[in-house]
Scaffold this active site. Sequence first.
Site, PDB file in Angstrom:
ATOM      1  N   GLU A  74       0.818  -1.208   0.000  1.00  0.00           N
ATOM      2  CA  GLU A  74       0.000   0.000   0.000  1.00  0.00           C
ATOM      3  C   GLU A  74       0.855   1.263   0.000  1.00  0.00           C
ATOM      4  O   GLU A  74       0.377   2.349  -0.340  1.00  0.00           O
ATOM      5  CB  GLU A  74      -0.927   0.022   1.234  1.00  0.00           C
ATOM      6  N   GLY A  75       2.108   1.129   0.453  1.00  0.00           N
ATOM      7  CA  GLY A  75       2.982   2.304   0.570  1.00  0.00           C
ATOM      8  C   GLY A  75       3.396   2.540   2.019  1.00  0.00           C
ATOM      9  O   GLY A  75       3.735   3.666   2.411  1.00  0.00           O
ATOM     10  N   LYS A  76       3.398   1.455   2.793  1.00  0.00           N
ATOM     11  CA  LYS A  76       3.724   1.561   4.232  1.00  0.00           C
ATOM     12  C   LYS A  76       5.113   2.157   4.455  1.00  0.00           C
ATOM     13  O   LYS A  76       5.296   3.026   5.311  1.00  0.00           O
ATOM     14  CB  LYS A  76       3.642   0.173   4.890  1.00  0.00           C
ATOM     15  N   LYS A 119       6.950   4.148   2.618  1.00  0.00           N
ATOM     16  CA  LYS A 119       7.000   5.593   2.356  1.00  0.00           C
ATOM     17  C   LYS A 119       6.443   6.374   3.543  1.00  0.00           C
ATOM     18  O   LYS A 119       7.033   7.368   3.976  1.00  0.00           O
ATOM     19  CB  LYS A 119       6.192   5.929   1.081  1.00  0.00           C
ATOM     20  N   ALA A 178       8.385  -9.001   2.884  1.00  0.00           N
ATOM     21  CA  ALA A 178       8.023  -7.588   2.758  1.00  0.00           C
ATOM     22  C   ALA A 178       9.034  -6.856   1.886  1.00  0.00           C
ATOM     23  O   ALA A 178      10.218  -7.198   1.871  1.00  0.00           O
ATOM     24  CB  ALA A 178       7.975  -6.941   4.140  1.00  0.00           C
ATOM     25  N   HIS A 206       9.516  -2.763   1.436  1.00  0.00           N
ATOM     26  CA  HIS A 206       9.004  -1.429   1.752  1.00  0.00           C
ATOM     27  C   HIS A 206       9.888  -0.379   1.086  1.00  0.00           C
ATOM     28  O   HIS A 206      11.084  -0.283   1.376  1.00  0.00           O
ATOM     29  CB  HIS A 206       8.947  -1.223   3.273  1.00  0.00           C
ATOM     30  N   ARG A 233       6.899 -25.283  17.792  1.00  0.00           N
ATOM     31  CA  ARG A 233       7.860 -25.282  18.907  1.00  0.00           C
ATOM     32  C   ARG A 233       9.171 -25.995  18.576  1.00  0.00           C
ATOM     33  O   ARG A 233       9.757 -26.664  19.410  1.00  0.00           O
ATOM     34  CB  ARG A 233       7.196 -25.851  20.172  1.00  0.00           C
ATOM     35  N   THR A 263       9.890  -9.365  -5.282  1.00  0.00           N
ATOM     36  CA  THR A 263      10.103 -10.411  -6.284  1.00  0.00           C
ATOM     37  C   THR A 263      10.062  -9.882  -7.719  1.00  0.00           C
ATOM     38  O   THR A 263      10.364 -10.629  -8.646  1.00  0.00           O
ATOM     39  CB  THR A 263       9.005 -11.497  -6.141  1.00  0.00           C
ATOM     40  N   ARG A 266       1.996  -7.042 -10.422  1.00  0.00           N
ATOM     41  CA  ARG A 266       0.877  -7.062  -9.454  1.00  0.00           C
ATOM     42  C   ARG A 266      -0.450  -7.032 -10.203  1.00  0.00           C
ATOM     43  O   ARG A 266      -0.592  -6.299 -11.173  1.00  0.00           O
ATOM     44  CB  ARG A 266       0.959  -5.848  -8.518  1.00  0.00           C
TER      45      ARG A 266
HETATM   46  P1  GDP Z   1       4.806  -1.233   1.051  1.00  0.00           P
HETATM   47  O1  GDP Z   1       5.147  -2.675   0.942  1.00  0.00           O
HETATM   48  O2  GDP Z   1       3.440  -1.022   1.641  1.00  0.00           O
HETATM   49  O3  GDP Z   1       5.847  -0.420   1.751  1.00  0.00           O
HETATM   50  O4  GDP Z   1       4.702  -0.687  -0.445  1.00  0.00           O
HETATM   51  P2  GDP Z   1       5.760  -0.972  -1.624  1.00  0.00           P
HETATM   52  O5  GDP Z   1       6.970  -0.178  -1.387  1.00  0.00           O
HETATM   53  O6  GDP Z   1       5.928  -2.438  -1.843  1.00  0.00           O
HETATM   54  O7  GDP Z   1       4.934  -0.487  -2.886  1.00  0.00           O
HETATM   55  C1  GDP Z   1       4.486   0.819  -3.001  1.00  0.00           C
HETATM   56  C2  GDP Z   1       5.077   1.396  -4.304  1.00  0.00           C
HETATM   57  O8  GDP Z   1       4.390   2.586  -4.636  1.00  0.00           O
HETATM   58  C3  GDP Z   1       6.535   1.797  -4.148  1.00  0.00           C
HETATM   59  O9  GDP Z   1       7.174   1.640  -5.385  1.00  0.00           O
HETATM   60  C4  GDP Z   1       6.445   3.278  -3.766  1.00  0.00           C
HETATM   61  O10 GDP Z   1       7.598   4.007  -4.139  1.00  0.00           O
HETATM   62  C5  GDP Z   1       5.262   3.709  -4.586  1.00  0.00           C
HETATM   63  N1  GDP Z   1       4.434   4.790  -4.008  1.00  0.00           N
HETATM   64  C6  GDP Z   1       4.131   5.033  -2.692  1.00  0.00           C
HETATM   65  N2  GDP Z   1       3.253   6.051  -2.605  1.00  0.00           N
HETATM   66  C7  GDP Z   1       3.007   6.454  -3.858  1.00  0.00           C
HETATM   67  C8  GDP Z   1       2.148   7.448  -4.420  1.00  0.00           C
HETATM   68  O11 GDP Z   1       1.427   8.164  -3.736  1.00  0.00           O
HETATM   69  N3  GDP Z   1       2.150   7.565  -5.781  1.00  0.00           N
HETATM   70  C9  GDP Z   1       2.914   6.772  -6.590  1.00  0.00           C
HETATM   71  N4  GDP Z   1       2.839   6.962  -7.905  1.00  0.00           N
HETATM   72  N5  GDP Z   1       3.718   5.830  -6.095  1.00  0.00           N
HETATM   73  C10 GDP Z   1       3.748   5.657  -4.751  1.00  0.00           C
HETATM   74  P1  IMO Z   2       4.649  -5.832   1.967  1.00  0.00           P
HETATM   75  O1  IMO Z   2       5.056  -5.716   3.408  1.00  0.00           O
HETATM   76  C1  IMO Z   2       2.392  -7.959  -1.095  1.00  0.00           C
HETATM   77  C2  IMO Z   2       1.941 -12.288  -0.568  1.00  0.00           C
HETATM   78  C3  IMO Z   2       2.640 -13.209  -1.544  1.00  0.00           C
HETATM   79  C4  IMO Z   2       1.709 -14.398  -1.515  1.00  0.00           C
HETATM   80  C5  IMO Z   2       1.269 -14.456  -0.053  1.00  0.00           C
HETATM   81  C6  IMO Z   2       2.078 -15.407   0.808  1.00  0.00           C
HETATM   82  O2  IMO Z   2       5.698  -5.376   1.012  1.00  0.00           O
HETATM   83  O3  IMO Z   2       3.324  -5.207   1.743  1.00  0.00           O
HETATM   84  P2  IMO Z   2       4.561 -15.458   1.759  1.00  0.00           P
HETATM   85  O4  IMO Z   2       5.875 -15.190   1.094  1.00  0.00           O
HETATM   86  O5  IMO Z   2       4.257 -14.553   2.888  1.00  0.00           O
HETATM   87  O6  IMO Z   2       4.380 -16.899   2.109  1.00  0.00           O
HETATM   88  O7  IMO Z   2       3.465 -15.164   0.613  1.00  0.00           O
HETATM   89  O8  IMO Z   2       1.424 -13.139   0.453  1.00  0.00           O
HETATM   90  N1  IMO Z   2       2.824 -11.300   0.106  1.00  0.00           N
HETATM   91  C7  IMO Z   2       2.836 -10.002  -0.162  1.00  0.00           C
HETATM   92  N2  IMO Z   2       2.166  -9.289  -1.099  1.00  0.00           N
HETATM   93  N3  IMO Z   2       3.193  -7.326  -0.206  1.00  0.00           N
HETATM   94  C8  IMO Z   2       3.853  -8.023   0.752  1.00  0.00           C
HETATM   95  O9  IMO Z   2       4.555  -7.419   1.726  1.00  0.00           O
HETATM   96  C9  IMO Z   2       3.714  -9.424   0.775  1.00  0.00           C
HETATM   97  N4  IMO Z   2       4.231 -10.405   1.550  1.00  0.00           N
HETATM   98  C10 IMO Z   2       3.666 -11.540   1.142  1.00  0.00           C
HETATM   99  O10 IMO Z   2       2.733 -12.634  -2.816  1.00  0.00           O
HETATM  100  O11 IMO Z   2       0.576 -14.149  -2.301  1.00  0.00           O
HETATM  101 MG    MG Z   3       5.816  -4.032  -0.508  1.00  0.00          MG
END
Ligand code: GDP
Ligand code: IMO
Ligand code: MG
Length: 428
Positions: A14-16, A18, A39, A41, A143, A299, A303
Site C-alpha cells: 500500500e505504501g507503508k 514511504k 516484505a 518497503h 515449537r 520479487t 501485481r
Molecule cells: P509497502 O510494501 O506497503 O511499503 O509498499 P511498496 O513499497 O511495496 O509499494 C508501493 C510502491 O508505490 C513503491 O514503489 C512506492 O515508491 C510507490 N508509491 C508510494 N506512494 C506512492 C504514491 O502516492 N504515488 C505513486 N505513484 N507511487 C507511490
Molecule cells: P509488503 O510488506 C504484497 C503475498 C505473496 C503471496 C502471499 C504469501 O511489502 O506489503 P509469503 O511469502 O508470505 O508466504 O506469501 O502473500 N505477500 C505479499 N504481497 N506485499 C507483501 O509485503 C507481501 N508479503 C507476502 O505474494 O501471495
Molecule cells: Mg511491498
Amino acid sequence: MNLDVLLGLQWGDEGKGKIVDFLAPKYQLVARFQGGPNAGHTLEFDGIKHVLHQIPSGIFHEGIQNVIGNGVVIDPVVFMKEIEALKPYGVPYQRNLFISKKAHLILPTHRLLDAASEAAKGKEKIGSTLRGIGPAYMDKTGRNGLRVGDILSPDFKKRYQKLVDKHKGLLEFYRYEYDLNESEPAFFEAIEQLKELRLADTEYMLSEALQQGKRVLAEGAQGTLLDIEFGSYPYVTSSHTTTAGACIGLGVAPKAVHEVLGIFKAYCTRVGSGPFPTELNDETGEAIRRAGHEFGSTTGRSRRCGWLDLPALRYACMLNGVTQLFMMKADVLSGFDEIKVCTHYKLSDGTITRQMPYCLLNEPVEPVYETLPGWSGNIEASTAYEDLPRNLRHYVNFIEEYLHLPIALVSIGPDRAQTILRKNVFSM
Ligand code: GDP
Ligand code: IMO
Ligand code: MG
C-alpha cells in the site's frame, strides 16, 4: 500511552514504507512487528529509492531507534545484505537498530521447504515470495524454531543441525532436489555478523520507552487481507498482520495502542494467487499497472490490479480499529474519465451485502460498483489539499462517508515530499 500502529488494509504494498519514513520524525521509536523478508518497503527521498525488507522504515532518521520485534522472522543473509545497502548512506545502524532475541530465524532449509511446498501444490500454489516465511512460522508454532538469541548459545550449531535433519526428511517427502552447500556458508557467515549487532529483550525496551512517554510507531508488513486469521485463507501469509498482531509481535499491552493508521491505495493490487473480487483483467487493469508501476518490490512480479473494494476496506477497518486513513497513489488514477468503486457484493443467490463472505473461494462474489467522475492532470507537485482536483476530493469524501473515518493523508507520488497531510483531521 503512545503506541501508534501503521498497517496495510489491503493485500500489501500500500505504501507503508514511504509513510513510516515520512512520519518517523514524530516518533522516538519505530518497530516492525511481523513478517520478514517477504516484505518490500520502498522509501524515496533525495532522488534515491531504498527498499527495506526486515529493517524498519525509520532507519534513515538520525536519533530514532528502530526495533525488529519478536513477531518478525529474520533471514540473516537477507538481513546482512540490507545492512550492506545502508552503509553508503552512513546510517548508524550499530547504534539505532535493535533486534529482538525472540525473533525466529529463517534457515536455508526453510526457503527450500517453501519452494518444495509450492511446487507440490501445483496450480493451487499460494504464490509465496519463496522467502521461507511459512515454514519458519510453522516451526515457531510447532515449537521447533530457532531464535535470534539462540545464536549466542554454545550449542547453536547442534540445535541448527537437529532442525535441519528434520527438514531434510520433509524435503525427501517432497522429493525435492537441493544442494545445501550452496547456502549454508553464507548463512553461518551472516550469523557471525548478526552477533555484532544489538540483540535485545526488546519487549522491555519498548515498555520502558512507553513508560517514559516516548512515542512508538509500530510498522506492519503485508496487509489485513493477507492475515493468517482473517485474510483470504489459504491464500494468505503466515503472520498476524492486524493491530492485535502489533501487541503480540512487540510484547506491548493492547491498552498502549493509541492511533491506528490504516493505509490503502486508491485502487487495489494483489501479488500472488487468491481471490480478488474487483480485479480488472483488461486494458483498464493494464493502464493502472503501468501508471502505478505495479511490480513487486521483493520479487519483481507483476501485481494484479483492480478498482477499490470498499466492503473489503470496511472489513479491514473493523478488524484493526482504524482511527485514521491514509490514501496512497491518488496520482495513479489521474487521467481516467470515470472511476469505479465497489460498494457492495452480490452473492450467487442474488443477496446484496457489504459483508465479507466466509470464503471468497467457495462463495465468489460479484462486485456492485458505483461510478464516480475521474480527474486529470499532473497532481504530483501539489502541496495543499485544496489544490487537488475537485473530483479527487469528491472521491476522498465518498470513501470517508462510506467508512465513517477521516482520510488524514493523501499521497500523490513516491517521494517523501509528495505527501499531503490534512492537519485538520490529524491529531498528532
Ligand atoms: P509497502 O510494501 O506497503 O511499503 O509498499 P511498496 O513499497 O511495496 O509499494 C508501493 C510502491 O508505490 C513503491 O514503489 C512506492 O515508491 C510507490 N508509491 C508510494 N506512494 C506512492 C504514491 O502516492 N504515488 C505513486 N505513484 N507511487 C507511490
Ligand atoms: P509488503 O510488506 C504484497 C503475498 C505473496 C503471496 C502471499 C504469501 O511489502 O506489503 P509469503 O511469502 O508470505 O508466504 O506469501 O502473500 N505477500 C505479499 N504481497 N506485499 C507483501 O509485503 C507481501 N508479503 C507476502 O505474494 O501471495
Ligand atoms: Mg511491498
